[in-house]
Structure formats: structure tokens, C-alpha cells
Design an enzyme around this catalytic site. Structure first.
Site, PDB file in Angstrom:
ATOM      1  N   SER A 137       0.862  -1.190   0.000  1.00  0.00           N
ATOM      2  CA  SER A 137       0.000   0.000   0.000  1.00  0.00           C
ATOM      3  C   SER A 137       0.889   1.228   0.000  1.00  0.00           C
ATOM      4  CB  SER A 137      -0.883   0.005   1.253  1.00  0.00           C
ATOM      5  OG  SER A 137      -1.510   1.254   1.439  1.00  0.00           O
ATOM      6  N   TYR A 150      -1.111  -0.355  10.330  1.00  0.00           N
ATOM      7  CA  TYR A 150      -1.422  -0.788   8.963  1.00  0.00           C
ATOM      8  C   TYR A 150      -0.238  -0.506   8.038  1.00  0.00           C
ATOM      9  CZ  TYR A 150      -4.064  -1.178   4.563  1.00  0.00           C
ATOM     10  OH  TYR A 150      -4.509  -1.549   3.322  1.00  0.00           O
TER      11      TYR A 150
END
Length: 251
Positions: A137, A150
Site C-alpha cells: 500500500s 497498517y
């Protein structure tokens, strides 16, 4: 028909990015093991795809992943490609996190990727090669407020994939990474709804304003480059991270 005769093992494929990859892979002649924690979701997607297999799996469970890989190999007779994309969204300032909450996030995102790759390498090596695309990501590349765990998980996936790519390149096994930016999926839609005060469209538009292309991306816009990396067209690409973010990390 780039994937004619080939088999894809895709986790998190009951929805989102992995579903889009599974759909494209099937349209181009391949067959897919649709793996998801949500068994009903996996069955629903598999029913839409010609020759697909549905498997309910918790990717943080070592034995469950090993069984799923074996079941897929037994069912299809081979596994040529993988797209380990299982994950979930969980964001908060760091002081609100417990170690148990942090470990759960890491075990699903990074641990799930590790377990899929670990169990597939021997099969791909015996077949003479294979292709894996993992999912990082932009959160693993640049800092984002309230997103430390995350981001850490996604950064871990990125470097884990590069390390293993170097180790198995001699076996004709390629491992590449896609790093999506803001993409509208079932994982991100609740965030957009919250940002838009209950209005998904408004929240997505607000998120898109931060992107140079002035919109959020769609799952097919990840599936297309991911399938390129999975295919033989990318036969000399390994250990590469392809950032797909509408230009967000360019500024």
C-alpha cells in the site's frame, strides 16, 4: 487468453481487489481458488467464475493455509500464480492500540502473505516456476496520520516480498508487489462513508481531492497491472513494487 491452463490462488477474493483479479484471470482462460475468511463470500464469487473453487480460510491460521494450498493443488493439479490479498482496515491513533490488536493486524496482513508464499514455493519450484503478486500500500511507503500499524504491516509485506523474490529467482519464481493508493473497495467504503458524513459518494470525492488525478481508483485498475505482473508478459520482472495511486506519492 494469457492464463489458459493456469491456476491462481487468491486470498481475500470474496470481495475487493482479489475478486477483481480473480475475475480477470478467469476471463483470460485461467481457473481460480477463491479463498476468503467469509465462506459465503468465497462461494458467491466462485459461482460467478468458470471452474473456480471456493475455500473458507483464516489466513492467520498456519494449518488452515497449508490445507487450503494442498486442497487447491489436489483439485487443480497445479498452482501457477498467487495473489495473497486478505486483510482488513483498522485505523486509530497509536495510543489507542493494544498489542493484541496490533498483532492481529500483522498476523492477517503480513502473516497471511508469509503463509501463502511459504506453502506455494515448493509447489512452484517443482513445477518449474510461478508468479506471485503481493499487496502492499502507499501506507507502506509514506506516512499517513493514524495509520502506523497498517503502514507497518504493508511495509513488511513489501520488504518480505523483495527478500523472497531474490531467494527464489533462480527457480523461475517471480514475486512482485502492487502498492495501491486510494481505491474504492468494501474495505475502504466505510471510511469514505464516515468521511462523507454518511454519504459514500461525497466521502469518495473528498478522498479523491487529495489525489492528483482527482478521484479514487477502482478495483479493476489494480487488477489489470496485477495480472500483467502475474502473466508471462512480465517474465523478466521480479522484486518490483508497482505503485498504483493516481500520482499521490509523486508529490
Amino acid at each position: 487468453m494469457r492464463f489458459k491452463g493456469k491456476v491462481l490462488f487468491a486470498t481475500g477474493a470474496g470481495s475487493g481487489l482479489a475478486r477483481a483479479v480473480a475475475q480477470r484471470f478467469t476471463r483470460e482462460g485461467g481457473r481460480v481458488a477463491v479463498v476468503d475468511f467469509n465462506g459465503d463470500g468465497a462461494k458467491k464469487v466462485a459461482a460467478e467464475l468458470d471452474g473456480a473453487l471456493a475455500l473458507q480460510v483464516d489466513v492467520s491460521d498456519e494449518d488452515a493455509v497449508a490445507r487450503a494450498v494442498k486442497d487447491t493443488h489436489r483439485h487443480f493439479g497445479r498452482i501457477d500464480c498467487a495473489f495473497p490479498a486478505a486483510g482488513f482496515a483498522d485505523f486509530d491513533p497509536i495510543e489507542k492500540w493494544t498489542l493484541a490488536r496490533f498483532n492481529k493486524l500483522i498476523s492477517v496482513h503480513l502473516g497471511g502473505t508469509f503463509l501463502v508464499v511459504k506453502n506455494l514455493i515448493p509447489i512452484m519450484r517443482a513445477q518449474g516456476g510461478g508468479s506471485i503478486v503481493t499487496v502492499a500500500s502507499t501506507a507502506g511507503l509514506v506516512a499517513q496520520s493514524g495509520n502506523a500499524p497498517y503502514g507497518a504491516a504493508k511495509a513488511g509485506i513489501l520488504q518480505f516480498s523483495r527478500q523472497v523474490a531474490a531467494d527464489v529467482a533462480k527457480d523461475n519464481i517471480r514475486i512482485n508487489i502492487v502498492a495501491p493508493g486510494s481505491i474504492q473497495t468494501g474495505l475502504t467504503e466505510p471510511l469514505y462513508v464516515k468521511r462523507g458524513g454518511g454519504d459514500l459518494g461525497k466521502g469518495a470525492a473528498m478522498s479523491g481531492e487529495r489525489v492528483p488525478m482527482k478521484r479514487v481508483g477502482q478495483p479493476d485498475e489494480i487488477a489489470a497491472p496485477a495480472c500483467h505482473l502475474l502473466s508471462d508478459e512480465a517474465s523478466y520482472i521480479t522484486g518490483h513494487c508497482l505503485v498504483i495511486d493516481g500520482g499521490m506519492t509523486a508529490i
